[in-house]
Design an enzyme around this catalytic site. Structure first.
Site, short mmCIF file in Angstrom:
data_model
loop_
_atom_site.label_atom_id
_atom_site.label_comp_id
_atom_site.label_asym_id
_atom_site.label_seq_id
_atom_site.Cartn_x
_atom_site.Cartn_y
_atom_site.Cartn_z
N GLU A 98 0.85 -1.20 0.00
CA GLU A 98 0.00 0.00 0.00
C GLU A 98 0.88 1.25 0.00
O GLU A 98 0.59 2.23 -0.69
CB GLU A 98 -0.99 -0.05 1.17
N GLU A 99 1.97 1.19 0.78
CA GLU A 99 2.90 2.32 0.80
C GLU A 99 3.40 2.62 -0.63
O GLU A 99 3.49 3.77 -1.05
CB GLU A 99 4.09 1.99 1.71
N ARG A 100 3.72 1.57 -1.37
CA ARG A 100 4.30 1.76 -2.71
C ARG A 100 3.26 2.26 -3.71
O ARG A 100 3.56 3.13 -4.53
CB ARG A 100 4.97 0.46 -3.16
N GLY B 255 2.74 5.84 -2.88
CA GLY B 255 3.87 6.66 -3.33
C GLY B 255 3.80 6.94 -4.83
O GLY B 255 4.04 8.07 -5.28
#
Ligand code: FAD
Length: 386
Positions: A241-243, A246
């Site tokens: 999810e972070e990626r 981003g």
């Protein structure tokens, strides 16, 4: 992606928020090296923007990840990267594992207030000697009665100086590096926590970053997310999810670079004609815009898979890689066309150039993304044995 009227309404809410509550203050916050994170998060929480894909039971909107993607994309309209980064840490880096695997108690105590904006969170994975090589981290959490006693230090932790809790990855046994880690929610007012001075960063100046020291920090074992020893796996999931966040967040920031550069090049004349009339320049900007559309398509594709409940690791890693590489290309190329003005610290392109540089490093560097993609392509050589 088929965006509905609900997606578009959310997009407008985030756009209005950025225009009204963030952009007028970006210069001030960038110069100060901080922004009023609790105040801003509370305003976002009141609009529901910190819990878009989080369960309704804990105050979230209960929507699927595509809505979050729209919000991440629209936050890219901010005139600085630091504030969106701080928001992304809260929504997509330190809370997904709590929401997915945390106990009801953890969700009530930490997730719900993170959604309302009453608490600020941070994510503690990286260490001085272990950034890319997450498995090599040294921070330990040893059992003592009903508690863990935590010792170690976490490096480059965004939001940490003002955070209320940290989602911490720590070694909880001497088992193999992928099986000895647990995610633990650590209240930041626990005795034994201290901070380095704010780290003096190249970009993302309005976000606060520090090293966090944990010295015999006592936390109840019930603050562990999920089963002991599953922290590495949960963090790898949380990274997806972070990626995606981003990649989505950088799309509009890059489009802004192109748009602002077009405007500047229409105004700026050399040798009796506007810069934009040079074919080299308008063709180059068209190429960059095309690449940005390709990044958007890739990011949406990753998101669609994720929304369908399928493994998006391959496409999310590709989107993150493309975002980092393209971010460097767009900001560097556009800055060039602003000439000396682009080299001035306060210039919007100069800020984007500094801020976007992080995308190729944080949350898994470009080379780590390449390693993941190669592994999934079956081309990564195995570890050499004698
Ligand atoms: C502004 C900022 C905010 C951050 N916020 C957080 C946060 O909130 N929480 C958190 O936990 N971390 C955070 N980080 C840390 C970030 O995730 C790490 O910096 C990142 O994972 C890279 O680790 P490293 O810096 O130790 O680089 P290293 O692991 O030392 O790697 C250095 C470089 O070597 C190359 N490299 C590494 N491994 C390989 C390989 N196998 N093959 C080829 N090349 C390789 C890459 O180019 C990499 O950039 C933040 C960092 C910054 C700068």
């Amino acid at each position: 992606m088929n965006f509905t009227t609900e997606h578009e309404a959310l997009r407008k809410t985030v756009r209005d928020f950025v225009e009204k509550e963030i952009n007028p203050y970006c210069d001030e916050w960038e110069n100060a090296g901080e922004f009023p994170i609790h105040e801003l998060f509370k305003k976002m929480g009141n609009l529901g923007l910190l819990g878009i894909q989080k369960p309704e039971e804990y105050g979230g909107m209960g929507l699927d990840y595509s809505y979050n993607l729209v919000a991440a994309e629209e936050l890219g309209m901010a005139k600085c990267g630091g504030v969106p980064l701080a928001v992304g840490v809260q929504t997509d880096m330190c809370t997904p594992a709590i929401a997915r695997f945390g106990s009801d108690e953890l969700k009530r105590d930490f997730l719900a207030p993170a959604i309302t904006g009453d608490m600020v969170g941070c994510i503690g994975v990286s260490e001085v000697g272990a950034g890319s090589d997450v498995a090599g981290m040294k921070t330990s959490a040893k059992k003592d009665g009903d508690d863990y006693v935590i010792n170690g230090a976490k490096m480059w932790i965004t939001n940490s100086p003002k955070a209320d809790f940290m989602c911490l990855l720590a070694n909880t046994s001497d088992d193999k590096p992928h099986k000895n880690k647990s995610l633990i929610v650590v209240p930041m007012n626990s005795p034994g926590i201290s901070f380095s001075p704010h780290l003096n960063k190249l970009g993302m100046r309005s976000s606060e970053t520090a090293q966090v020291f944990l010295d015999d920090v006592r936390v109840p074992q019930r603050n562990r997310i999920g089963a002991e020893g599953t922290g590495f796996m949960m963090q790898m999931l949380q990274f997806q999810e972070e990626r995606m966040w981003g990649a989505a967040n950088v799309i509009k920031a890059l489009e802004n670079c192109v748009t602002q550069t077009i405007e500047y090049c229409r105004e700026r004349k050399t040798f009796g004609q506007p810069l934009i009339d040079n074919q080299y320049i308008h063709f180059r900007l068209a190429e960059l815009q095309t690449e940005i559309e390709a990044l958007r398509a890739l990011t949406y594709q990753a998101c669609e898979l994720h929304v369908q409940g399928k493994d998006a690791t391959r496409l999310a890693s590709m989107a993150k890689l493309k975002a980092g590489r393209l971010g460097r290309e767009v900001t560097d190329t556009c800055l060039q066309y602003w000439g000396g003005n682009g080299y001035m610290w306060e210039n919007p392109l100069a800020r984007a150039y500094r801020d976007v540089r992080l995308v190729s490093i944080g949350g898994g560097a470009d080379e780590i993304m390449l390693g993941i993609i190669c592994k999934l392509m079956g081309t990564l050589p195995g570890k050499k044995r004698d």
